[in-house]
Every structure is written in C-alpha cells, then in structure tokens.
Design a protein around this motif. Structure first.
Motif, PDB file in Angstrom:
ATOM      1  N   UNK A 254      -7.783  -6.754  -9.305  1.00  0.00           N
ATOM      2  CA  UNK A 254      -8.221  -5.371  -9.460  1.00  0.00           C
ATOM      3  C   UNK A 254      -8.175  -4.645  -8.129  1.00  0.00           C
ATOM      4  N   UNK A 255      -8.601  -5.349  -7.098  1.00  0.00           N
ATOM      5  CA  UNK A 255      -8.601  -4.768  -5.755  1.00  0.00           C
ATOM      6  C   UNK A 255      -7.183  -4.386  -5.333  1.00  0.00           C
ATOM      7  N   UNK A 256      -6.231  -5.292  -5.623  1.00  0.00           N
ATOM      8  CA  UNK A 256      -4.846  -5.009  -5.238  1.00  0.00           C
ATOM      9  C   UNK A 256      -4.264  -3.865  -6.069  1.00  0.00           C
ATOM     10  N   UNK A 258      -5.832  -1.359  -7.275  1.00  0.00           N
ATOM     11  CA  UNK A 258      -6.353  -0.078  -6.804  1.00  0.00           C
ATOM     12  C   UNK A 258      -5.884   0.263  -5.407  1.00  0.00           C
ATOM     13  N   UNK A 259      -5.644  -0.765  -4.584  1.00  0.00           N
ATOM     14  CA  UNK A 259      -5.083  -0.471  -3.261  1.00  0.00           C
ATOM     15  C   UNK A 259      -3.694   0.147  -3.425  1.00  0.00           C
ATOM     16  N   UNK A 260      -2.899  -0.405  -4.353  1.00  0.00           N
ATOM     17  CA  UNK A 260      -1.555   0.132  -4.580  1.00  0.00           C
ATOM     18  C   UNK A 260      -1.618   1.531  -5.192  1.00  0.00           C
ATOM     19  N   UNK A 261      -2.560   1.721  -6.102  1.00  0.00           N
ATOM     20  CA  UNK A 261      -2.688   3.049  -6.701  1.00  0.00           C
ATOM     21  C   UNK A 261      -3.176   4.061  -5.672  1.00  0.00           C
ATOM     22  N   UNK A 262      -4.125   3.628  -4.853  1.00  0.00           N
ATOM     23  CA  UNK A 262      -4.648   4.488  -3.806  1.00  0.00           C
ATOM     24  C   UNK A 262      -3.503   4.946  -2.889  1.00  0.00           C
TER      25      UNK A 262
END
Lengths: 819, 725
Positions: A254-256, A258-262
């Motif tokens: 999930x963290x990855x 959202x990092x990519x989406x961010x």
C-alpha cells in the motif's frame, strides 16, 4: 534446406498434422544457426512423449492463422485430451461442433457481429480498451527489442494495452501511448520520468511461471545494449531480488502504491503470481488503493525460470479467478477494480471462459510470441532464438526481425482474436464483453470433482466422460513412462552430465509442461503445488540469502547438510563405494544395507542392516535398520547405544505396525516404497502423511511421539527436489533417493568398462549440490528460510489441484483456489 | 469515472511500554497515544490493548474475558465453568462494536490449577467454534486484562471502556485523550496494536490483537510462513483450537513454553527467533550445543517469515517484555529507553512523541530483545555494546526548537502525509526553493517528485519513503529517518543527522547520502553507477545485514565514528555483506570476518568435506587440524593452504554460477582510495561539523575494502552465428 526437413518431419510425425502455412516456418529455418539445430533436435525428441507441451500444434496453428490473416479462424478448439481445468469447462448452452459449423458458414458476414461490443474499461474507468486484452509484460532484454516495439505499436493500432516489462523503456516503445510501465524489484531502467510515461504503472510482485522467484536475465543476454538500459555490468546474470525489499507485507505494498501515485498520479496495477492466498492477496491489493490486479497463473511464459519452480510452484489461473471475483464482491471492493487474468491464455475461447469466471480482461504473452513465430524451443535464456524473438541484442545483429511485419502480425492476431471473441459473445447471446464478466452460471465443468466445481463456482456435469481428468489411482505408472525424457535430462543437467553448469538448478524457459496441468500426473506428489510467497510475506532469495537445508536427526546426534539420503541401491560394487564417499563428503547418509567392503573408511555415513551390524559390532556407523518383522532382534542391540530405525513398506498396514511399536526404544522409521513391492503398495506420499499425523497425535509421556521419532522415507521412485520437498512438507524428516541419482550419472551397468570412477564421484556431488539449490529455490519461493523447522509437516504451504477428495483429506492438504 | 484521491494507507502498528522498578505505573493514555500516533499503519478492522498489572487485585484469581454472541451463550459458559468446579466471583457483560460476537463477558474466577482451567477454556473455545463462532475466551490471566475490538485504537479504547467519553460525547483529536478518562487505567506493562488484516476478515474482534492465554499476551506485525508447522506443534501438544490467524499461534507457543515447559524468557527468545545454525559456532561450543538442543526439542515452534512480535508475560514476581525479530528483520521495530520506561514500537515517532529524549536503537535481525520491570533491559538485541545513537543526543532536540520564519516553514503537527505533501507543493509554487518542516512525526512520501534544486529541512522523524525517485532535491533531516529512504534516487543529496532504518538507498543510481548515525538492514542494495553518475554514501555509525547486496557501482563507506577510539575492535556491519556485488567499492572501517561477507556454505559442511579429504589422504592430519580450527575459513585461505587437487574438490561447495568473486583487502587507505574518498569525506565532515581530529582519524584508519573482480568489461559482445543458405 536440411533445416527445413527437421521441421517438416517433426510436424508431420507428431500428430498427422499438416502444416498449412509454412511460410513462417520457412523463414525461421532460413535463419537457424548451428547451435540451435541441436537444441531443436532435442526438443523434437522430447515432444514425442505425449502431453508434454501445452502450446501444442493445434494452438500454435490457430494463432499463426490469426497472425497471418487478421481474421477469425474458428471458435471452439477441441482440447478434450487436455488436463487443464479451463479445457474441462464449457459454455453449457453451446454445442461446439454445431457452433463451429455455423460460424464457418457465416464468418465473412461481419455485419452479424457489428452490434457486439468487445470493449472494456479498466482502473475505475480510467483506461478504455477495445477488447479485454492486455499484452503481457515481457521485458526489454528477455525479448530482443523488435518484439517489444511491435507489441507496443500493435496495441496502439488495435486499442488494447501492452505492458513493457522490467528491463527499462526502449525509446521506440516509449513513443507508444497504450503502454504500462513496470516497477519491479531491481528497478531496472526506471526513474521518475519513465514512471510518468504510459497509461499506468504495474508493480510486479510475482509472475505465474515462477511465483516467489525474481526476474532473471542470464549473463549471455546482458549485452552492451542491455547493460546500458539496465545499468548493470555486461555479461553478468541480472537476477532481480525475489521480493521487493520495500514490500514485505500488504501494508508495505500500500505504501508503494501511494508513493507511486503521489509521484505520478497514474493508475497502479499489481501483478502477482497465482498462489495459495490469492483471493486474500487480491482483496488486500484492492483495499490498499491499487486500480487492478494482474493474476498470472501457473504455466505462464518466462524468459528464464528454474524448471523445478516452474513445474511445481503456484496455481493455474482458472482456479483463482472465480474466488478472487467473489471475495472482492463480498467485501465491496469489486466495483471499478480490475481483475486481469494471465497464464496460458491461448485463444478467444479461453478469454471468454476467464471473463465468465470473473475476470475483466485477460493478459496474453506467449500467444503473441507464437503469432510472431515462437516455436517452443524452450531456450530463450540461452539467447539464440531461432525465431529471433528472444535472442541476445547486439550492436550489429546479423539478422533481426522485420519490425513492420511484426507489427502487422501482432495487430492481425489481436484483430482476429477480437473477431472470434465477438462471435463467441454472439453465440452466448450477449451484446458486450462486460455482460460476460462473472457469468459462472453459463459454464459447466466436465469430468472434475465436485470440490473443484465449487471452487470454480460452476455446476459439474459428469455425465459426459469425454475428458480425461481422472482421479489419481494408487497404482503405479509403468516405469518407462515414469522417467520421462525431460525428467532424465533435467537430472543429468544437475550432475553436469548434460554439459551445462553442473550443480546448478536447471533453468528453462517458455511454455508449460508440468503435471497435472499439462502432462500426465505420475504420482501423488504431482497433484500438489507449492505456495509462492508474495505480498503478504516476502519470498527469500537463495542467491543472496541464507536458506538452511541442514537437518538434525536422532535428537541432534546426526547432522545432514540437506534432508536427503541415498536409499538402497540394487547395483553392487564400485558405484556403492562412490555413494558412500559422497554421502560422507557432503554430510548425508547412505542406507546401504551393509558395510560395503572391509576397507571402507566412510562407514560413518552409513545406515546398515542389524544383521550386518551384529557381525561387525565395532564398526563406526550412523544407524542400523531392523525390518518390522524382525523387531525381536532389537533387544540384543539395546545396550549398543546406536540409533535404530524400523524399516517398513509403503502399505496401509504400516500405519498399524507403527502404532504397535511406539513404546520401543528406537529412533524412528524408514518407510521404503520399494520394499515388498506388490499390489498393496500405495503411494509414499500417503503413508508419509499418515504416519506424520499419527506421530503428532500420539503422546509419549508429555511429549508428542513426533519429537521422539524421526521419519525417513525412501524409494527408487522419488525423482528429485520437488518430490523431496513435498514429502518433507507431508512430514518426512529426510528423503532417500536412489534411481534418480543413478540416472543423473548416466550410469549404465552394462557399459561398466567405460565407467570413470572419479568423474562419477564428482557428478554425484554436483547432483546433490544441485538438488540442494533446487530445494532452496522451492523453500525461498514459499517464503521459508529453514527447511527442517518450517517445512516439516507444514501442509499449509501446499495445495492440491483437482485431486480426489478422499486422497486430499488423507494428505490433509487444502484444495487449490479456495480461500 | 472515479475521482482520483490520495488517502493515507498503511501497516500494522505495534507498541509496548514497560515501567522500570522504581517508576510510576503507566497510564492507559500513554498506551493509547503510543499507538494512535501511527493510526495510519492500521485500519478500521481491529485494534487492542493488553495491560499487565501485578497489583490489580486478581493475583490469586483469574480474569476471564470471553466474546459472546448473546446473553444465553454467556449463561451457558457460566454453567460450564461452574460444572468444572470453577468459582465465579464477579461477572459482567458489556457491549463492544464488533458485528459478530458483540458482547464481552468478563469474569473474575478462582480455579485450583492452571492445567484444569486451560482444559476448560479449550473445551469452551472448541464447543462454541462450530458451525461458526458463538463465543471465544480471549484472555485468562492473573495479572492481565485485554481490551480488543474492531475499529482504530481510539475507537477500541472507547468501546472497551478503556477511556470514558466526556459529557458531550466527542472524541476526535489525539492530543485531547488525556482529558477523557476520569480515572485512568494504570499498569506495569502495556501492549498495543493497530491492525491491517491480510489473511482474515475484520468483522469480529476475535481476530484482533493482542492474543492472549494465561499470563502471556502478544501483538504481532507480519505473516508467519511456518504457520502450518507451528499449528502441528501446538496440536501435538494438546492445544487444539485456534481461530486461525498466524499471530494467535505465537501466544499459545509462548504460554506453552513458559507455563507448561517452564522455560525462561531468554530461552523462549532464543527458540522463537530461530538463530541461523551457521552462526551458532560463534557463541562457543557449549552455548551453541545448548541452543541446538533447545531448537531440536521444540522443533516446530520456531517462527519463520516476516514478523515483529511483542510479547508480555508475568510470573507474578516480575513483568517481562520480549520482542522477537525475524532472521531477515522484514518488519520494523525500534527500542527506546528513558529513565522511567522501556518502549518498543514500529516507528521511532511513537517513542519520540512520548519521550523526546529517550535512547533509541534497532535490534539486529534474528535477535530478541528482553526487558523486565525489575531488571530493565536484559538483552538489547545488539551484539555491540554501543547502542546509543547520534540522534538521541540532545543537540538534535535543540535543533528542533529553532524557530524559523513562517514564510518558508510548515508546522507538520497533526498533518497527514497527504496534507503535508500538498502544503509543500503549494509553498513551492510560491517560488520558494527552501522549505523547513517542523514537528514531522512519521509523515510519509516527503520529497517525492519535487522540482530539481529544492531544499527541504526536516525537523523530527520523517516516515517511510522519504525522497523516493529523487532527481535533484536536497533533503536534510534533523532527527532520524525511517524505512526506505531514497529508493531509486537518481540525483540530489540526503543528509540525515540521526539514524536511518532499513532499506536506505535501494537501487540508488546517483547523488549522495550522508547518515551521521546508523543504518539498518539492506542498506544500499542494488545501488548502481552509470557513466558519470556515481552514487556516494557515507554512514557515520554502523550498518546491519545485507549491506551493499548486489551492489553494481558507486562508493559506500561505514565509519563507526562513535567507536573510533574504542580499544576493542568491533565489526561495524552485520552479516551477508556485499552478497552478489558486481561493481563499485565498499569501505568498512576495521576488520570484517570473512564469514560475514557474501553467502557461504555453512562451516559444518566445509569441515565435513575437509574430513573427507583427510580420510582419503588428500590432505594431512596436521593441515586438517590447522584449517578446521581456524576461526575464519574462506575460499582464499583454502586456496592458499590446500594442495591443488584438494582445492579443486572443495571449491564446488562455494562456487555457483551466481556467486561473484570479490576482492577483500584489509589495509590503510592508499593514494588511489584517498583520491576518491577525500572530497566526499570532506563534505561529510562539514555537514555534521565533525572535528578535524576525527577527520584525520577516519583517514588514517584501517579499512576492509571490498570490490568486485569484474572481468566482464573485457568481454566482447557475443555475436550470433548465422547459417546462410
């Protein structure tokens, strides 16, 4: 022209198959290079065995026809001899013969399918496709460049979507619009600008051909061009880490996401191999904010994979899709979230069935390569592809694929595929692809057990017995059929007899041959699939991380470097001396029956018979065995302080016999599959499992019997690392091999005059080291770092495929695909 | 079409706080704050607390807590208990929020012996588990109460009565929690958990943590791959009925080992952390045999796969807090200690929130950390004696108090990751080039996709994924950073004044990273260089396992400045250093045992092979003894000492197609090294204001220098042979 002869004879001999459109074949043969002729030769030989390749001529022929004409060829292929579960499903309202006939009569009248829409949307409606087709992620490097560009361009032309794989973005591919870019564990060729190219990002966690194993571009294919794209040294194997080291759990994923989406604002898909927990993994992925999941089933293509992993790890896609769809629906996560099904998708019929099972789209990889001329030589990793699809990329290649032809063929293939798909929708009385999604009610399962039907969510019709999905019988497959050519050559490869890297896991590529998906299952172990660790837990990479194979027996008194021993051999003489030496040098045991010879200095690695021991009381040996019916001799040995194992055959009555001797002062049991072999002998897997359960459920004082007794199992039919791994999972402490070791040496007692003792010794050592590496790969793929502590009896790491429910329950293994 | 929106999503969070002997009891609000602080790690699917209190009045009685479906079931349970001669002293029934089993039936009972009670509990659990759960005993200790439900930690604290609503019924902001409970619950040890379920649903509180049996309670973050083997272990020892999550088995295993098998907490820590067989020899013969015997005896109880477990236990005399970390340290954990309390938490920000000045460290992979109320830290989880990191020194805290002009400053307190990142982008659009972030407390994705030339000053503890995909931003952290800093960074500079945790510089391809303190596991793996772009990383402290794994270029240094004057030379990095390294160079100050470099066959296997060679007469007795008794057997030593044929035989144990040949030297820096290192070191020294004395010591130290022997550059590009017709 001689090259062509090889092919034509092969095609004709193989199945009275007449190759109608031999233009492409002509072209390939023209390009053939010398080393390849040998490869193809061995390939032709292996194909002569039945059911040994999923991509058989029928499937290849169909795809080539699409690629050449761009038009639909036929709707329903007859694969009634296939073990694949998807081939044992059919749309119940359709009579395929009639339907095909009807189709052939009106196929040129496209106005009949004008109204039918094949288009779908993915990623909460953010990506629209002309058809539910995702061209699989094959990396720049695994493919030789031109095919990468061709797939991307064809997807732009036809309005589908193409994944670009791990090897970085080729500048010509980057010019295409309808692509996704790949975030994989080695981060080859990605930076923030690459991530912002394309319609979406695919986080590649796993792949169907090798769940739990990282991407692998073999050294010979890492040329200057690839070195530049991936930023790695020339000529070194580019082995991506098995897990992403920032993703050790669904939450990390999930963290990855959202990092990519961010960073990019693009839709993010997650590609996983199809494994035990795939319904939950899918639900985790959906709830973590991804836009879709690509589930890659067993049997999917690969440019390089350890054979033992490809053939034993992961579940087929058909078993997974239905539950993934149902779980996501139950948890209110399905709406808008995309399920893309991959792995052995070979035609529009497969597409329709997978959509009916619950997918939004399918992914095709191998099929597109077949359209471009792939011959299933299984040697992509070597880099001399006769079809020029996966050969190594050099600065000045002598021959390259024609880009314009490749684009044309790929586009044709897709157009033809779509046309067939529309005809199928018409036959089903549906107006659009999206109406088909999740329509399990349209399907019927034939000749499969009710458990499998329930997992698929389809009704079973066992009134028609045209298909061959038999329940496994207890009886043996004939010996000649048991040791297939492929198996024998893999065993020889481990020892170096086949001239490749000795002591390494056997590497293969493309296609699918494993039982029970394609090939005939030959023992119970063939029905069991190993879990691939991914997302909820990381796999462990044996090339970089410690995986303990060492096992302790007899309260820690005996240490084995691997949970392997040599079982009893019928051969005499020098070969037995070699086995005892290698057992000693590599820290194993040899169940040798006797001391071999007076001069033997390696007795410490031996298990011998009690009668031999009483004759040589002072010999320094590891353990002795007593046959169950001679158990009275135990008393005479009691003060000798030497571990005693009771030898029993692999039969039902053995369980009662074990029960009756649990209060004896012994170290454990050796179950010998070969002992008193007759019609009452049953598969070693069943007895191993039952004795393990018995020992666990019986208490001696306050401890379970399992912690007092070791369970050693052996048999000449134990083939290699996969069997060893599965038998340990069913409860064995160590597994004995014999015939497979002999095969690995290419040992032929009739030609013993040519026998080179030192060479054989070396080969046997390499064979064991190779098995050890394969065991590590399987353990690492399953996410365990210690075989003895974490694998022994750990049935949770296995699933069965359409196995007879009665046997499945005796093994205590869950059925694959169920949550 | 769905609207694209970023929300904050993440992991399981764990937290524990233990008081020291002479400190005050710990209030529930500390536990709630400690876990609410990482609310973003959990989900609405469950949270919970366990409170150990030696003086809670139940010392001679048991406190039984049961989730039940309705009142009738509670009555049935009451009857079963009474039929089993268990005396019920008090009982109450209260509602919780979960949809399934919405009542908690709490009893104070007295029972003659624990074995009998255990059997009764198993009977109850098994009776009410079919066809679906209608009841489940979730706590049964003398010194322990469990509060668990579905919801976020704050919701659970509310629904279980751990905090009481104030009159207007509003509970919203974390910082106000202190005001809500009139009388706070006090304890000696608290465990807390917020849950992100992976393999089980979140409709019932039976799957929420903590899991507890008798006086053991655990919280867990991870996924246990040995699950099947662990279940076998429990079943075969008469513990039949499990709710089916991997976390639960751990509480039963620990309870079984401590209560039934009477093992010490140290022994349990050793068994469950399952140390690598190959490194046991380092502990000496006696200790390694003792551990091996324990591991063999309790085979099946060892845990595998990724996990961080915090376990509490009380024997009535003392209260223990045990943290077990998997072999590869796949899940995050930090340990903190101040004058009064010992903390264990998923993230540093949890501890810093409650105790800004505490000493904080990360345990090594595969180790366990043990502390008790009476004895404080018993096992630190690190072999090194020096566990104080630079981040905990007061200077950092001082820096945090520096006030900045509000123009280029963002106060991050109470901002979510999403909001903070938005605010940074807004400031940047105002033509700011340099921004300071104050009071950063675990916010993630900072410095992701910022324009080239931006400077970010981060005061506090930035969360995971700092500076990912960085292409030219400079980030200075005055504090410690957490996991996954600078993943796939291409350009820019990261300066961290404190520590950085696991997986820093994953696939780093350019730019510089300077860390004053320590780095965790898998630092700078897959780091690579290309043409002019050559990443440089310098670590002032030490590093754990897998440093520089599969490194394909660049320069990495580990200096161990805190121990530069130490007489006892310590190894500054953990195991599996530089495995599969293809290119670049690593400089570690001090000597590294070659057993720690790369992946080698277990030493037992090597010695066995030497024995074989000896028995065969290929090597002499003297030579065999010499090599096998050496503390450091490696391929180079074998090549040097063994006759040619013997070396040819044994080397197959070491070599694989995938193993790489490394050059390993131990020496002072030469001119060539200095030329590469000096400019970077100068920059490092000035970043952290280090004295010239230290600078000189660094330059004049001995280093273990690892580089690959890369012959591939000479390789010609292979050509394809084509047969022309």
């Amino acid at each position: 022209m001689s090259n062509f002869c090889i092919f034509s004879s092969f095609f004709v001999n193989n199945s009275q198959y007449v190759y109608k459109k031999n233009i492409i074949t002509f072209l390939y043969c023209y390009l053939l290079s010398k080393p390849i002729i040998q490869e193809v030769d061995s390939f032709v030989r292996t194909l002569n065995a039945k059911n040994t390749e999923f991509w058989n001529n029928k499937r290849i022929e169909h795809l080539r026809e699409l690629a050449l004409t761009g038009r639909s060829a036929y709707l329903w292929e007859d694969h009634s001899d296939s073990f694949r579960i998807l081939d044992r499903l059919a749309f119940s309202d359709i009579d395929s013969l009639e339907s095909n006939k009807k189709f052939l009569s009106c196929r040129d009248d496209l106005s009949l399918i004008n109204e039918i829409s094949s288009s779908v949307t993915l990623a909460y409606g953010r990506i629209g496709l002309s058809a539910p087709l995702y061209l699989g992620d094959m990396s720049f490097g695994a493919l030789s460049g031109i095919p990468n560009i061709a797939l991307a361009r064809a997807s732009d032309i036809t309005g589908v979507i193409a994944g670009t794989g791990e090897g970085g973005l080729n500048s010509d591919v980057a010019k295409c619009k309808r692509i996704t870019v790949r975030w994989a564990s080695a981060r080859f060729g990605v930076d923030i600008d690459v991530l912002k190219t394309g319609l979406g990002i695919v986080i590649k966690i796993g792949q169907g051909a090798k769940p739990g194993i990282g991407g692998h571009l073999p050294g010979p294919k890492v040329t200057k061009l690839i070195s530049k794209a991936r930023r790695i040294p020339i000529g070194k194997d580019a082995v991506s880490p098995a897990p992403h080291h920032d993703i050790y759990s669904i939450e990390d994923l999930g963290q990855r996401i959202w990092a990519l989406k961010e960073a990019t604002g693009k839709p993010v898909f997650v590609k996983v191999g199809c494994t035990n927990y795939v319904p939950y993994i899918a639900s985790g992925i959906a709830s973590m904010g991804a836009d879709g999941i690509i589930i890659d089933g067993a049997g999917a293509g690969t440019g390089a994979a350890p054979a033992v992993v490809r053939d034993n790890v992961g579940l087929p896609i058909d078993l997974a899709v239905s539950w993934v769809d149902r779980i996501l629906t139950q948890q209110n996560l399905r709406q808008g979230f995309s399920i893309i099904a991959a792995g052995t998708v070979s035609n529009a019929e497969d597409t329709a069935k997978l959509l009916a099972l619950g997918a939004d789209s399918v992914s095709i990889g191998t099929a597109t390569l077949v359209g471009l001329g792939c011959l299933m030589v299984h040697k992509c990793h070597i880099g001399f592809c006769p079809a020029l699809l996966t050969n190594k990329m050099t600065d000045n290649p002598t021959k390259i694929l024609s880009l314009s032809k490749s684009v044309e063929w790929t586009s044709n293939l897709i157009y033809g595929w779509i046309e067939e798909f529309k005809w199928i929708l018409k036959e089903l009385n549906l107006k659009s692809a999206s109406e088909l999604v999740g329509r399990r009610d349209l399907l019927r399962g034939y000749n499969m057990n009710d458990e499998t039907g329930a997992i698929l969510g389809v009704k079973i019709d066992n009134s028609v017995k045209t298909l061959i999905g038999k329940s496994p019988s207890h009886s043996f497959v004939e010996d000649d059929d048991y040791w297939t050519n492929i198996l024998q050559s893999e065993l020889r490869e481990l020892s170096g007899s086949a001239g490749r890297s000795p002591g390494e896991a056997v590497i293969t590529s493309m296609g699918s041959i494993s039982a029970p998906l394609v090939d005939t299952p030959r023992s119970i172990c063939d029905w069991l699939r190993v879990d691939g660790a991914q997302v909820t837990r990381p796999s462990i990479d044996p090339y970089r991380e410690e995986i303990e194979t060492s096992s302790y027996l007899v309260s820690g008194k005996i240490r084995l470097s691997s949970p392997i021993f040599f079982g009893r051999l019928s051969e005499q003489g020098v070969i037995r001396d070699i086995f005892s030496e290698v057992a000693y040098s590599l820290g194993l045991l040899f169940d040798s029956e006797n001391l071999l010879s007076k001069n033997n200095i390696f007795t410490h690695s031996l298990i011998i018979d009690h009668s031999e021991f009483t004759n040589n009381l002072n010999s320094n040996i590891s353990a002795i065995t007593i046959n169950y019916d001679e158990i009275d001799s135990l008393e005479r040995l009691i003060d000798k302080n030497i571990p005693v194992f009771i030898r029993l055959p692999s039969k039902e009555k053995t369980i009662d016999h074990v029960k009756s001797i649990l209060d004896y002062n012994i170290s454990g049991f050796i179950i010998d599959w070969d002992m008193d072999n007759d019609e009452t002998t049953i598969d070693l897997a069943i007895i191993t499992s039952e004795i393990d359960k018995l020992l666990r459920n019986t208490k001696i004082d306050i401890f379970p019997a399992r912690s007092k007794f070791n369970l050693l199992v052996e048999g000449s039919r134990v083939r290699g690392a996969a069997d060893i791994f599965k038998l340990i999972g069913l409860g064995a402490d160590a597994v004995g091999i014999s015939k497979s070791a002999l095969i690995s040496l290419s040992y032929d007692p009739d030609k013993s005059d040519k026998f080179d003792r030192d060479k054989a010794h070396e080969k046997l050592e390499y064979f064991i080291l190779g098995l050890q590496k394969e065991l590590k790969l399987l353990a690492g793929a399953a996410g365990i770092s210690s075989i003895q502590n974490s694998l022994t009896g750990n049935r949770e790491l296995f699933r069965s495929l359409d196995l007879d429910p009665e046997i499945r329950q005796r093994l205590d293994i869950k059925p694959g695909g169920a949550p | 079409m769905n609207k694209f929106k970023i929300v904050s999503k993440d992991d399981c969070g764990v937290f524990a706080v233990l008081r020291k002997k002479n400190s005050n009891k710990i209030s529930s609000s500390i536990a709630i704050n400690g876990i609410e602080c990482v609310r973003f790690r959990g989900s609405k699917y469950g949270a919970g607390f366990a409170c150990f209190n030696l003086d809670n009045g139940f010392t001679n009685d048991y406190y039984l807590q049961v989730f039940v479906a309705d009142k009738n079931i509670a009555n049935e349970i009451k009857n079963i208990l009474q039929d089993s001669n268990i005396i019920i002293k008090q009982e109450n029934l209260r509602n919780i929020s979960a949809i399934q089993l919405p009542l908690s039936y709490n009893l104070i009972i007295s029972a003659d012996n624990s074995l009998h009670l255990a059997k009764t509990i198993h009977d109850i659990n098994s009776k009410f588990s079919q066809p679906e759960y209608s009841a489940r005993v979730y706590s049964s200790g003398n010194y322990l109460e469990v509060y668990k439900d579905i919801g976020y930690p704050l919701d659970v604290a509310k629904s279980t009565g751990l905090i009481i609503n104030n009159s207007n019924g509003t509970i919203s902001k974390l910082k106000n929690i202190f005001g809500y409970r009139q009388k706070e619950k006090m304890g000696d040890l608290w465990l807390a958990h917020t849950r992100q379920p992976t393999n089980s649903p979140g409709s019932s509180a039976i799957w929420s943590h903590p899991f507890s049996f008798f006086n053991t309670a655990i919280v867990h973050n991870g996924d246990i791959s040995s699950f099947g083997a662990n279940i076998n272990f429990l079943n075969s020892r008469g513990i039949p009925n499990l709710v089916g999550t991997d976390s639960e088995v751990v509480s039963f295993i620990i309870d079984y080992l401590v209560r039934v098998m009477k093992l010490s907490m140290e022994e349990i820590g050793l068994i469950l952390s399952n140390p690598y067989d190959r490194f046991l020899y380092r502990m000496g013969k006696d200790k390694s045999k003792k551990i091996r015997d324990l591991l063999y005896k309790y085979q099946g109880s060892q845990l595998d796969g990724p996990f961080t477990i915090l376990a509490g236990y009380s024997d009535g005399e003392d209260v223990y807090l045990l943290s077990i970390i998997d072999r590869s340290k796949f899940r995050p954990i930090v340990i903190g200690e101040d004058q009064n309390y010992i903390y264990m938490a998923s993230e540093e920000c949890q501890i810093r929130l409650l105790s800004p000045n505490s000493i904080i460290w990360t345990p090594e992979p595969g180790k366990f950390v043990l502390a008790s109320m009476n004895h404080g830290i018993i096992e630190s989880g690190r072999t090194s004696e020096i566990i104080v990191n630079s981040a905990s020194k007061n200077e950092l805290i001082q820096i945090q108090k520096i006030t900045h002009s509000s123009k280029n400053m963002i106060n991050a307190v109470d901002l979510s990751s999403y909001e903070l990142n938005r605010q940074i982008k807004i400031k940047l659009s105002d033509n700011e080039k340099s921004i300071s972030l104050l009071n950063v407390r675990g916010q993630r994705y900072l410095g992701v996709d910022l324009p080239k030339g931006t400077k970010l000053h981060v005061y506090g503890t930035p969360g995971n994924c700092l500076a990912n995909f960085n292409k030219g931003t400079e980030i200075c952290v005055y504090g410690s950073a957490e996991d996954n800093v600078a993943d796939t960074m291409y350009e820019g500079k990261i300066i961290i004044h404190g520590d950085s945790r696991d997986v820093i510089g994953y696939a780093l391809q350019g730019g510089k990273i300077f860390v004053k303190g320590n780095v965790g596991n898998r630092a700078f793996i897959l780091m690579r260089e290309y043409e002019e772009s050559r990443p440089v990383v310098i670590v002032g402290g030490r590093a754990d396992d897998y440093f520089g794994e599969y490194m394909a270029g660049g320069l990495a240094m580990v200096l161990g400045i805190d121990s530069i004057d130490s007489v006892n030379e310590e190894q500054l990095v953990g195991n599996f250093l530089a495995t599969g390294m293809l290119r670049g160079s690593i400089y570690i100050r001090g000597k590294i045992n070659s057993d720690s470099i790369g992946l080698k066959p277990p030493i037992q296997d090597i010695i066995r092979y030497l024995e074989y060679l000896n028995s065969k007469g290929i090597i002499t007795d003297v030579l065999f003894k010499k090599i096998s008794s050496s503390s450091d057997i490696n391929l180079e030593i074998l090549k040097e000492l063994l006759p040619e044929n013997a070396f040819y035989f044994i080397k197959k144990l070491f070599l694989s197609k995938y193993s790489v040949k490394l050059s390993i030297e131990y020496r002072k820096l030469n001119d060539f090294d200095r030329k590469i290192i000096e400019p970077n070191l100068k920059e490092f020294v000035s970043c952290f204001n280090l004295s010239s004395e230290i600078h000189n010591k660094i330059l004049n130290s001995h280093y273990t220098i690892i580089s690959s022997i890369d012959k591939s550059k000479e390789l010609q590009s292979p050509t394809v042979n084509v047969i022309e017709e």
